[in-house]
Design a protein around this motif. Structure first.
Motif, mmCIF file in Angstrom:
data_model
loop_
_atom_site.group_PDB
_atom_site.id
_atom_site.type_symbol
_atom_site.label_atom_id
_atom_site.label_comp_id
_atom_site.label_asym_id
_atom_site.label_seq_id
_atom_site.Cartn_x
_atom_site.Cartn_y
_atom_site.Cartn_z
ATOM 1 N N PHE A 114 11.534 9.073 -26.256
ATOM 2 C CA PHE A 114 11.232 9.947 -25.115
ATOM 3 C C PHE A 114 11.633 11.373 -25.443
ATOM 4 N N MET A 121 15.945 12.838 -16.339
ATOM 5 C CA MET A 121 14.611 12.268 -16.514
ATOM 6 C C MET A 121 14.607 10.920 -17.242
ATOM 7 N N SER A 124 14.433 7.377 -15.309
ATOM 8 C CA SER A 124 13.122 7.064 -14.734
ATOM 9 C C SER A 124 12.154 6.612 -15.818
ATOM 10 N N PHE A 125 12.172 7.305 -16.938
ATOM 11 C CA PHE A 125 11.290 6.924 -18.050
ATOM 12 C C PHE A 125 11.644 5.515 -18.522
ATOM 13 N N GLY A 128 10.213 2.986 -16.383
ATOM 14 C CA GLY A 128 8.792 2.756 -16.699
ATOM 15 C C GLY A 128 8.630 1.831 -17.892
ATOM 16 N N GLU A 158 17.325 8.534 -7.489
ATOM 17 C CA GLU A 158 16.012 7.939 -7.162
ATOM 18 C C GLU A 158 15.754 6.759 -8.083
ATOM 19 N N CYS B 51 7.746 3.275 -5.654
ATOM 20 C CA CYS B 51 8.847 4.131 -6.090
ATOM 21 C C CYS B 51 9.602 4.707 -4.897
ATOM 22 N N GLY B 54 10.258 8.937 -3.641
ATOM 23 C CA GLY B 54 10.906 9.542 -4.798
ATOM 24 C C GLY B 54 9.872 9.945 -5.828
ATOM 25 N N GLU B 55 9.307 11.122 -5.627
ATOM 26 C CA GLU B 55 8.185 11.555 -6.467
ATOM 27 C C GLU B 55 8.617 11.873 -7.893
ATOM 28 N N GLN B 56 9.823 12.401 -8.037
ATOM 29 C CA GLN B 56 10.282 12.745 -9.388
ATOM 30 C C GLN B 56 10.385 11.490 -10.234
ATOM 31 N N ASN B 57 10.987 10.457 -9.651
ATOM 32 C CA ASN B 57 11.101 9.183 -10.368
ATOM 33 C C ASN B 57 9.714 8.620 -10.670
ATOM 34 N N MET B 58 8.824 8.698 -9.691
ATOM 35 C CA MET B 58 7.491 8.107 -9.863
ATOM 36 C C MET B 58 6.761 8.686 -11.080
ATOM 37 N N LEU B 60 7.911 9.899 -13.808
ATOM 38 C CA LEU B 60 8.471 9.505 -15.094
ATOM 39 C C LEU B 60 8.411 8.004 -15.311
ATOM 40 N N VAL B 61 8.407 7.222 -14.254
ATOM 41 C CA VAL B 61 8.107 5.793 -14.413
ATOM 42 C C VAL B 61 6.699 5.684 -14.987
ATOM 43 N N ALA B 63 5.288 7.911 -16.859
ATOM 44 C CA ALA B 63 5.358 8.336 -18.260
ATOM 45 C C ALA B 63 5.830 7.189 -19.148
ATOM 46 N N GLU B 86 8.368 19.702 -12.532
ATOM 47 C CA GLU B 86 9.036 19.770 -13.832
ATOM 48 C C GLU B 86 8.998 18.426 -14.550
ATOM 49 N N GLN B 87 8.975 17.343 -13.775
ATOM 50 C CA GLN B 87 8.785 16.028 -14.400
ATOM 51 C C GLN B 87 7.401 15.965 -15.046
ATOM 52 N N GLY B 91 8.118 15.733 -18.813
ATOM 53 C CA GLY B 91 8.081 14.302 -19.118
ATOM 54 C C GLY B 91 6.695 13.724 -19.296
#
Lengths: 277, 312
Positions: A114, A121, A124-125, A128, A158, B51, B54-58, B60-61, B63, B86-87, B91
């Motif tokens: 990543f 960040m 969260s990655f 995924g 989050e 998610c 939580g849009e920031q998490n979404m 990058l999940v 990604a 910024e995500q 990301g």
């Protein structure tokens, strides 16, 4: 798992030497957090990560996400030890066109999963990656290393909430609790109160260790892999020392993001047993 | 009678159409009922990731899933995509991971929720990101087709859809005529070219009818892709019409008008008038009322066309 504690300690020592060399050569970078994380990353790669250095994009590999992506020298040193990149490549750290970009970058460096560098960040990655592994019915895991200062980013929480909601037992976090962030000690910048209680309250399995005691590090990694802890996400809170292994960098906020001068470099090499005093 | 539909419905239908591809996954941030990803969720809950709010998490999940071989479609309100800018930048766009972000309820046309929900910057901010394709289709048919085409691309995208119904323009049209990066000439003229996107495409057609009654032949372009911009088509319009109007439910700063202006200054030039939100925030109002308050409706496009022609 054939590596002894002594083997792992020697691997980490060699990585410390490379970290200091990289930052000294570039006269820039982040030695403090690289030195605090290095025992953990070295042990993780040497004994747990299911990866193929000769095939870095193997789809069923475990993922490792260095969310504190500025602490890249530590990761580059381990990738070189593992054979993803050469030790010669380490000289490209922060150099134009180099595989070792200032912050870890998946587009530039084999073995980097990543492109981090912006805090908050990686978890969260990793979520995924863990979700995709589950959909693939794959055994692969996502390991994410975060920093303690990084936990001040709201997006970490989050992800913490979402990963527990989805019971991602294949998501494993290691917290490098080195107590120092860019400007100062974490306690001065933003008090964190009871960190284990916070993660437990978010629904995570939690264990604390000394992140520089290799025996405890191995116990901590056992904890992350234990079947009884695969019911949901787990976090290993590793208490570490920023700058660990170099006396003048230890617990010194100045070495979060500063390079040693020539004299300090020589002293570091002496302390790491690379040269005579 | 012209069929009326919302572009967000075209998005929801496209996700269902794409479901045959087992790599397509849907990410939601508690607004699936609104963005219309709920149809996919109901049919394929195992491939839908909630998610929470939580849009920031979404982002990058998404990604992480894209990096693992999946094709994530993530949606929320256009205004909340900006929270994860910024995500999207660091990301998603930077590592060039094919996450497809949809912002529904874009623009002042979204109506009575008021200014907090009326995104007027989304097209501008996402247009600044390398690797990111930016789309704002005008009807449910083209939204459906363009969304399906995104699944075959290897880079990330941002698509704005709208909450409210607008006239459907592409019923019975050959789907092959709707391609990412290719503007569509809906009406041919040679006095002025109106280049529009989203809900203002149908307003531009109305404006062209008014102009026609006054003896002015306007071309109307549906520029559903803001990035990459169809510069070849813009050049053709400059040569044929010699005067350009852009029309968008978006701040005049940074959106379609800016994209066309950036192209004009580096190529064949023509007078340009930009119809867009005049750098101010909105307020609560019905969709048609908002188009008037924000000076976006057909009469303003007509005035802009005449002004552009007068500057030839």
């Amino acid at each position: 798992m054939s590596k002894s504690i002594a083997d792992l300690e020697e691997m980490a020592r060699k990585c410390r030497v490379e970290i200091v060399k990289m930052v000294h050569r570039a006269q820039a970078g982040h030695p403090g957090g690289s030195l605090s994380e290095i025992d953990l990353i070295a042990a993780l790669y040497a004994t747990r990560m299911r990866v193929r250095p000769e095939q870095p994009d193997w789809n069923d590999r475990d993922r490792f996400i260095l969310s504190k992506g500025h602490a890249s020298p530590g990761m580059y040193a381990v990738l070189a030890e593992m054979g993803f990149i050469s030790h010669e490549d380490l000289k490209s750290y922060r150099v134009l066109g180099g595989v070792c970009q200032g912050h870890v970058d998946m587009k530039w460096c084999p073995g980097v999963d990543f492109s981090a560098g912006s805090l908050g960040m990686g978890l969260s990655f990793g979520m995924g990656c863990a979700t995709a592994a589950r959909l693939d019915s794959s055994e692969r895991r996502a390991f994410v290393m975060i920093g303690d200062g990084e936990m001040q980013e709201g997006s970490v929480w989050e992800a913490a909430m979402a990963a527990a909601h989805h019971e991602l037992g294949n998501l494993k976090v290691i917290l490098d609790r080195n107590r120092i962030q860019n400007d100062d000690f974490c306690e001065e910048q933003m008090r964190m109160f009871d960190i284990p209680a916070k993660w437990k309250a978010f629904g995570w399995n939690v264990k604390e260790i000394d992140g520089h005691d290799m025996t405890q590090v191995m116990e901590g990694l056992d904890f992350l892999e234990a079947p009884e802890n695969c019911n949901g996400p787990s976090i290993l809170i590793a208490h570490t020392v920023k700058g660990a292994g170099i006396s003048y960098m230890e617990n010194n906020p100045s070495f979060h993001g500063a390079a040693p001068n020539d004299e300090q470099f020589h002293q570091a090499m002496v302390e790491l047993g690379e040269v005579e005093a | 009678m012209t069929r009326m539909a919302a572009t967000r419905d075209g998005y929801g239908q496209a996700l269902l159409d794409l479901a045959d591809n087992p790599k397509v996954v849907v990410l939601e941030a508690d607004l699936g009922k609104s963005t219309k990803s709920l149809h996919f969720r109901k049919a394929h809950p195992e491939r839908t990731v909630s998610c929470g709010i939580g849009e920031q998490n979404m982002l990058l999940v998404g990604a992480g899933m894209a990096a693992s071989g999946y094709i994530p479609f993530a949606s929320t309100f256009a205004i909340f995509t900006e929270r994860a800018f910024e995500q999207m930048r660091n990301g998603v766009a930077r590592p060039n991971l094919a996450v497809h972000l949809c912002g529904s309820h874009g623009g002042t046309h979204t109506g009575t929720d008021g200014s907090s929900a009326q995104s007027i910057e989304d097209l501008a901010v996402f247009r600044t990101l390398p690797n990111v394709t930016v789309l704002h289709p005008c009807d449910d048919v083209s939204t459906r087709i363009l969304t399906m085409r995104l699944a075959d691309t290897k880079s990330p995208s941002y698509m704005r859809t709208a909450r409210n119904k607008t006239p459907v323009l592409y019923d019975d049209v050959d789907p092959e005529s709707i391609q990412i990066g290719k503007g569509i000439e809906l009406k041919a003229g040679n006095d002025v070219a109106i280049i529009a996107c989203g809900v203002l495409v149908s307003e531009s057609l109305k404006a062209a009818d008014v102009l026609k009654q006054e003896g002015i032949n306007a071309s109307v372009i549906d520029m559903h892709t803001l990035k990459p911009l169809d510069g070849q088509l813009v050049d053709q319009m400059v040569e044929r019409c010699g005067a350009i109007v852009t029309a968008e439910d978006h701040n005049v700063i940074g959106g379609l008008g800016s994209a066309v202006a950036e192209h004009l200054v580096a190529n064949k030039f023509a007078p340009l008038e930009m119809v867009g939100v005049p750098d101010r925030f909105g307020e609560s109002g019905q969709a048609d009322e908002m188009l008037d308050v924000m000076k976006l409706s057909a009469k303003y496009i007509v005035a802009a066309a005449k002004k552009a022609i007068s500057r030839k």
